[in-house]
Design a protein around this motif. Structure first.
Motif, PDB file in Angstrom:
ATOM      1  N   PHE A  52       0.038  -6.263  -1.052  1.00 39.72           N
ATOM      2  CA  PHE A  52       1.308  -6.617  -0.217  1.00 39.72           C
ATOM      3  C   PHE A  52       0.322  -7.428   1.017  1.00 39.72           C
ATOM      4  O   PHE A  52       0.769  -8.415   1.371  1.00 39.72           O
ATOM      5  CB  PHE A  52       1.810  -5.456   0.296  1.00 39.72           C
ATOM      6  CG  PHE A  52       2.952  -5.834   1.481  1.00 39.72           C
ATOM      7  CD1 PHE A  52       4.076  -6.444   1.022  1.00 39.72           C
ATOM      8  CD2 PHE A  52       2.718  -5.557   2.818  1.00 39.72           C
ATOM      9  CE1 PHE A  52       5.072  -6.703   2.132  1.00 39.72           C
ATOM     10  CE2 PHE A  52       3.519  -5.755   3.898  1.00 39.72           C
ATOM     11  CZ  PHE A  52       4.619  -6.626   3.085  1.00 39.72           C
ATOM     12  N   LEU A  53      -0.687  -6.704   1.555  1.00 37.42           N
ATOM     13  CA  LEU A  53      -1.457  -7.422   2.770  1.00 37.42           C
ATOM     14  C   LEU A  53      -1.990  -8.777   2.182  1.00 37.42           C
ATOM     15  O   LEU A  53      -2.246  -9.823   2.812  1.00 37.42           O
ATOM     16  CB  LEU A  53      -2.361  -6.405   3.301  1.00 37.42           C
ATOM     17  CG  LEU A  53      -1.873  -5.036   3.957  1.00 37.42           C
ATOM     18  CD1 LEU A  53      -2.614  -4.313   4.207  1.00 37.42           C
ATOM     19  CD2 LEU A  53      -0.931  -5.612   4.877  1.00 37.42           C
ATOM     20  N   THR A  70       0.159   3.607  -4.566  1.00 43.02           N
ATOM     21  CA  THR A  70       0.251   3.423  -3.262  1.00 43.02           C
ATOM     22  C   THR A  70      -0.819   2.532  -2.874  1.00 43.02           C
ATOM     23  O   THR A  70      -0.733   1.371  -2.151  1.00 43.02           O
ATOM     24  CB  THR A  70       0.308   4.814  -2.394  1.00 43.02           C
ATOM     25  OG1 THR A  70       1.282   5.451  -3.048  1.00 43.02           O
ATOM     26  CG2 THR A  70       0.498   4.340  -0.722  1.00 43.02           C
ATOM     27  N   GLY A  71      -1.932   2.843  -3.057  1.00 38.35           N
ATOM     28  CA  GLY A  71      -3.043   2.335  -2.682  1.00 38.35           C
ATOM     29  C   GLY A  71      -3.299   0.517  -3.313  1.00 38.35           C
ATOM     30  O   GLY A  71      -3.325  -0.316  -2.434  1.00 38.35           O
ATOM     31  N   THR A  72      -2.718   0.593  -4.512  1.00 33.84           N
ATOM     32  CA  THR A  72      -2.712  -1.011  -5.017  1.00 33.84           C
ATOM     33  C   THR A  72      -1.556  -1.631  -4.379  1.00 33.84           C
ATOM     34  O   THR A  72      -1.627  -2.906  -4.322  1.00 33.84           O
ATOM     35  CB  THR A  72      -2.694  -1.093  -6.644  1.00 33.84           C
ATOM     36  OG1 THR A  72      -1.575  -0.098  -6.697  1.00 33.84           O
ATOM     37  CG2 THR A  72      -3.906  -0.437  -7.086  1.00 33.84           C
ATOM     38  N   LEU A 108      -4.091 -14.459   1.606  1.00 30.83           N
ATOM     39  CA  LEU A 108      -4.542 -15.504   0.523  1.00 30.83           C
ATOM     40  C   LEU A 108      -3.544 -16.717   0.671  1.00 30.83           C
ATOM     41  O   LEU A 108      -4.221 -17.642   0.386  1.00 30.83           O
ATOM     42  CB  LEU A 108      -4.592 -14.812  -0.890  1.00 30.83           C
ATOM     43  CG  LEU A 108      -5.509 -13.764  -1.030  1.00 30.83           C
ATOM     44  CD1 LEU A 108      -5.101 -13.376  -2.465  1.00 30.83           C
ATOM     45  CD2 LEU A 108      -6.844 -14.322  -0.867  1.00 30.83           C
ATOM     46  N   GLN A 109      -2.482 -16.471   0.953  1.00 32.07           N
ATOM     47  CA  GLN A 109      -1.382 -17.681   1.055  1.00 32.07           C
ATOM     48  C   GLN A 109      -1.663 -18.548   2.162  1.00 32.07           C
ATOM     49  O   GLN A 109      -1.674 -19.737   2.283  1.00 32.07           O
ATOM     50  CB  GLN A 109      -0.108 -16.901   1.304  1.00 32.07           C
ATOM     51  CG  GLN A 109       1.173 -18.378   1.263  1.00 32.07           C
ATOM     52  CD  GLN A 109       0.995 -18.954  -0.019  1.00 32.07           C
ATOM     53  OE1 GLN A 109       0.909 -18.673  -1.023  1.00 32.07           O
ATOM     54  NE2 GLN A 109       0.980 -20.326   0.204  1.00 32.07           N
TER      55      GLN A 109
END
Length: 159
Positions: free
Chosen positions: A58-59, A51-53, A64-65
Motif C-alpha cells: 500500500f505504501l 498484514t505486513g505485505t 513508486l508512482q
C-alpha cells in the motif's frame, strides 16, 4: 513538504529496486513459511504475512508512482525538446495527452508509414497528421505547434 516527499520517493524507489532488498524480502517469506509448522499454520501466523505485505504494498504504490510520474515528465520534456530542435514534426508534441484509442491508431499509422516510406518520411503522411490532431484533441492543441516557417526555435536555449 513537496520536495521532501519527492526526495524520499526517489531514494526509496532506488533502494527498493536493489537486488539485496529483493533477497531480504524473499528471505522473510522463506522464514515465515518455515515457521508455519511451529505455529501450526494458525490464523495469527497467516495474518502476520498478510498484514505486513499489505501495508508495505500500500505504501510503496504511492512512493513508486510519485517517482515514476516525475521520471515520465522529465522524459517527455526531453523528447519534446528533441522534437522541437530536429526535423521531426512538432505535431507530435503533447500526444501523451491523447486517449488510448488515438494513441493506438497513431502508432499503427506511423509504423505503416515507416515500413512503406522509410523512417524519415513516416511522419509526413496525411493519415498521421489527422491522427495526431483529431477533432476532440483540437482543444488540447498547443499554440505554436504548427510549423509556420523553416526556422526551428529552441525554447530552452538561453539567449
Amino acid at each position: 513538504m513537496k520536495n521532501l516527499f519527492a526526495r524520499f520517493a526517489t531514494k526509496t524507489s532506488e533502494w527498493a529496486g536493489k537486488p539485496v532488498i529483493f533477497i531480504l524480502a524473499l528471505s522473510i517469506v522463506i522464514v515465515w513459511a518455515v515457521l508455519g509448522p511451529f505455529f501450526d499454520y494458525s490464523e495469527t501466523w497467516q495474518l502476520i504475512i498478510n498484514t505486513g505485505t499489505t501495508i508495505i504494498t500500500f505504501l510503496m504504490v504511492f512512493v513508486l508512482q510519485n517517482a515514476q510520474t516525475r521520471d515520465t515528465r522529465a522524459i517527455q520534456a526531453k523528447l519534446n525538446e528533441i522534437i522541437l530542435t530536429s526535423h521531426a514534426e512538432n505535431r507530435f508534441i503533447g500526444i501523451e495527452n491523447l486517449d488510448e484509442d488515438e494513441l493506438k491508431r497513431l502508432d499503427e499509422l506511423v509504423a505503416k508509414a515507416a515500413k512503406g516510406r522509410g523512417e524519415t518520411e513516416a511522419c509526413m503522411t496525411a493519415e498521421v497528421v489527422e491522427a495526431v490532431t483529431p477533432k476532440k484533441a483540437e482543444a488540447r492543441k498547443r499554440p505554436g505547434s504548427a510549423k509556420t516557417s523553416k526556422v526551428k526555435q529552441r525554447p530552452l536555449e538561453k539567449s
